[in-house]
Write a protein that holds these residues in place. Sequence first.
Motif, PDB file in Angstrom:
ATOM      1  N   PRO A  33       0.826  -1.203   0.000  1.00 14.11           N
ATOM      2  CA  PRO A  33       0.000   0.000   0.000  1.00 14.11           C
ATOM      3  C   PRO A  33       0.869   1.266   0.000  1.00 14.11           C
ATOM      4  O   PRO A  33       2.068   1.211   0.267  1.00 14.11           O
ATOM      5  N   PHE A  34       0.241   2.388  -0.257  1.00 10.63           N
ATOM      6  CA  PHE A  34       0.950   3.658  -0.384  1.00 10.63           C
ATOM      7  C   PHE A  34       1.870   3.952   0.805  1.00 10.63           C
ATOM      8  O   PHE A  34       3.037   4.295   0.628  1.00 10.63           O
ATOM      9  N   VAL A  35       1.385   3.800   2.020  1.00  6.34           N
ATOM     10  CA  VAL A  35       2.201   4.131   3.200  1.00  6.34           C
ATOM     11  C   VAL A  35       3.390   3.178   3.315  1.00  6.34           C
ATOM     12  O   VAL A  35       4.480   3.577   3.711  1.00  6.34           O
ATOM     13  N   GLY A  36       3.214   1.929   2.925  1.00  4.81           N
ATOM     14  CA  GLY A  36       4.327   0.979   2.923  1.00  4.81           C
ATOM     15  C   GLY A  36       5.409   1.393   1.946  1.00  4.81           C
ATOM     16  O   GLY A  36       6.600   1.258   2.221  1.00  4.81           O
ATOM     17  N   LYS A  37       4.987   1.903   0.801  1.00  6.71           N
ATOM     18  CA  LYS A  37       5.958   2.404  -0.185  1.00  6.71           C
ATOM     19  C   LYS A  37       6.619   3.680   0.329  1.00  6.71           C
ATOM     20  O   LYS A  37       7.831   3.844   0.203  1.00  6.71           O
ATOM     21  N   LEU A  38       5.821   4.567   0.897  1.00  6.08           N
ATOM     22  CA  LEU A  38       6.326   5.841   1.389  1.00  6.08           C
ATOM     23  C   LEU A  38       7.380   5.646   2.475  1.00  6.08           C
ATOM     24  O   LEU A  38       8.398   6.333   2.501  1.00  6.08           O
ATOM     25  N   THR A  39       7.175   4.685   3.351  1.00  2.00           N
ATOM     26  CA  THR A  39       8.103   4.441   4.456  1.00  2.00           C
ATOM     27  C   THR A  39       9.231   3.479   4.086  1.00  2.00           C
ATOM     28  O   THR A  39      10.150   3.276   4.877  1.00  2.00           O
ATOM     29  N   GLY A  40       9.129   2.864   2.914  1.00  3.78           N
ATOM     30  CA  GLY A  40      10.142   1.909   2.491  1.00  3.78           C
ATOM     31  C   GLY A  40      10.007   0.544   3.134  1.00  3.78           C
ATOM     32  O   GLY A  40      10.903  -0.288   3.042  1.00  3.78           O
ATOM     33  N   MET A  41       8.880   0.297   3.800  1.00  2.55           N
ATOM     34  CA  MET A  41       8.683  -0.983   4.491  1.00  2.55           C
ATOM     35  C   MET A  41       8.274  -2.106   3.548  1.00  2.55           C
ATOM     36  O   MET A  41       8.499  -3.272   3.844  1.00  2.55           O
ATOM     37  N   PHE A  63      -1.832   1.468   6.861  1.00  2.00           N
ATOM     38  CA  PHE A  63      -1.117   1.377   5.594  1.00  2.00           C
ATOM     39  C   PHE A  63      -2.034   1.582   4.391  1.00  2.00           C
ATOM     40  O   PHE A  63      -1.621   2.073   3.363  1.00  2.00           O
ATOM     41  N   TYR A  64      -3.294   1.200   4.510  1.00  2.00           N
ATOM     42  CA  TYR A  64      -4.213   1.296   3.377  1.00  2.00           C
ATOM     43  C   TYR A  64      -4.857   2.671   3.257  1.00  2.00           C
ATOM     44  O   TYR A  64      -5.510   2.953   2.270  1.00  2.00           O
ATOM     45  N   LYS A  65      -4.665   3.538   4.238  1.00  2.00           N
ATOM     46  CA  LYS A  65      -5.382   4.808   4.303  1.00  2.00           C
ATOM     47  C   LYS A  65      -5.263   5.645   3.033  1.00  2.00           C
ATOM     48  O   LYS A  65      -6.245   6.185   2.562  1.00  2.00           O
ATOM     49  N   PHE A  66      -4.094   5.789   2.465  1.00  4.94           N
ATOM     50  CA  PHE A  66      -3.906   6.663   1.307  1.00  4.94           C
ATOM     51  C   PHE A  66      -3.710   5.890   0.003  1.00  4.94           C
ATOM     52  O   PHE A  66      -3.305   6.457  -1.000  1.00  4.94           O
ATOM     53  N   THR A  67      -4.012   4.615   0.014  1.00  7.92           N
ATOM     54  CA  THR A  67      -3.904   3.786  -1.183  1.00  7.92           C
ATOM     55  C   THR A  67      -5.155   4.001  -2.033  1.00  7.92           C
ATOM     56  O   THR A  67      -6.256   4.088  -1.487  1.00  7.92           O
ATOM     57  N   SER A  68      -4.987   4.082  -3.345  1.00  8.27           N
ATOM     58  CA  SER A  68      -6.137   4.347  -4.216  1.00  8.27           C
ATOM     59  C   SER A  68      -7.185   3.254  -4.077  1.00  8.27           C
ATOM     60  O   SER A  68      -6.869   2.076  -3.876  1.00  8.27           O
ATOM     61  N   LYS A  69      -8.423   3.669  -4.193  1.00  3.48           N
ATOM     62  CA  LYS A  69      -9.549   2.741  -4.088  1.00  3.48           C
ATOM     63  C   LYS A  69      -9.457   1.663  -5.174  1.00  3.48           C
ATOM     64  O   LYS A  69      -9.781   0.508  -4.942  1.00  3.48           O
ATOM     65  N   LYS A  70      -8.971   2.046  -6.350  1.00  2.00           N
ATOM     66  CA  LYS A  70      -8.828   1.085  -7.438  1.00  2.00           C
ATOM     67  C   LYS A  70      -7.848  -0.027  -7.059  1.00  2.00           C
ATOM     68  O   LYS A  70      -8.128  -1.207  -7.268  1.00  2.00           O
ATOM     69  N   ARG A  71      -6.704   0.332  -6.499  1.00  2.00           N
ATOM     70  CA  ARG A  71      -5.713  -0.681  -6.102  1.00  2.00           C
ATOM     71  C   ARG A  71      -6.257  -1.551  -4.968  1.00  2.00           C
ATOM     72  O   ARG A  71      -6.047  -2.767  -4.953  1.00  2.00           O
ATOM     73  N   ILE A  72      -6.930  -0.931  -4.010  1.00  2.00           N
ATOM     74  CA  ILE A  72      -7.514  -1.699  -2.901  1.00  2.00           C
ATOM     75  C   ILE A  72      -8.556  -2.678  -3.423  1.00  2.00           C
ATOM     76  O   ILE A  72      -8.565  -3.855  -3.040  1.00  2.00           O
TER      77      ILE A  72
END
Length: 138
Positions: A33-41, A63-72
């Motif tokens: 998810p976006f936050v995982g990418k942002l933090t490098g985790m 982690f899913y909070k800012f991930t696009s609805k399409k990807r989710i």
Amino acid sequence: WATDRMFWVDAMRCALAQSRHNTVYSYRFDFTPFVGKLTGMGATHSMDIPPALNTYEGSGNMFYKFTSKKRINDIHNKLHSAFVAFAKTGSPDSSYLPKWDPFEESRRTTMIMDDKSVAIENSNIERYKAWEPVLLYK
């Protein structure tokens, strides 16, 4: 090293042992998810629970909070449909995923769950061979 020791080696050993007695299906959750990418985790332990069980709300998994609805929706359709199909039929095959063969010692088929999901065989076999003789616990 830590991921291998804490998760992957034991999961592989368990799948190999079970496959000698039952039909086994293996997946690796690589979706980040976006936050995982942002933090490098990257993808972390238990990150597959919300899409598999539809527990995004109240899960505490930010982690899913800012991930696009399409990807989710895409990863949810893949993983949730596989769980439902497996519960109903004993096979995780669904229209959202490519053909998913059972995990067998000779091929060790593993479904990679990600934006693009793919079934691979003998993933990291050389790395597993390095761990195979190591006794992790008694």
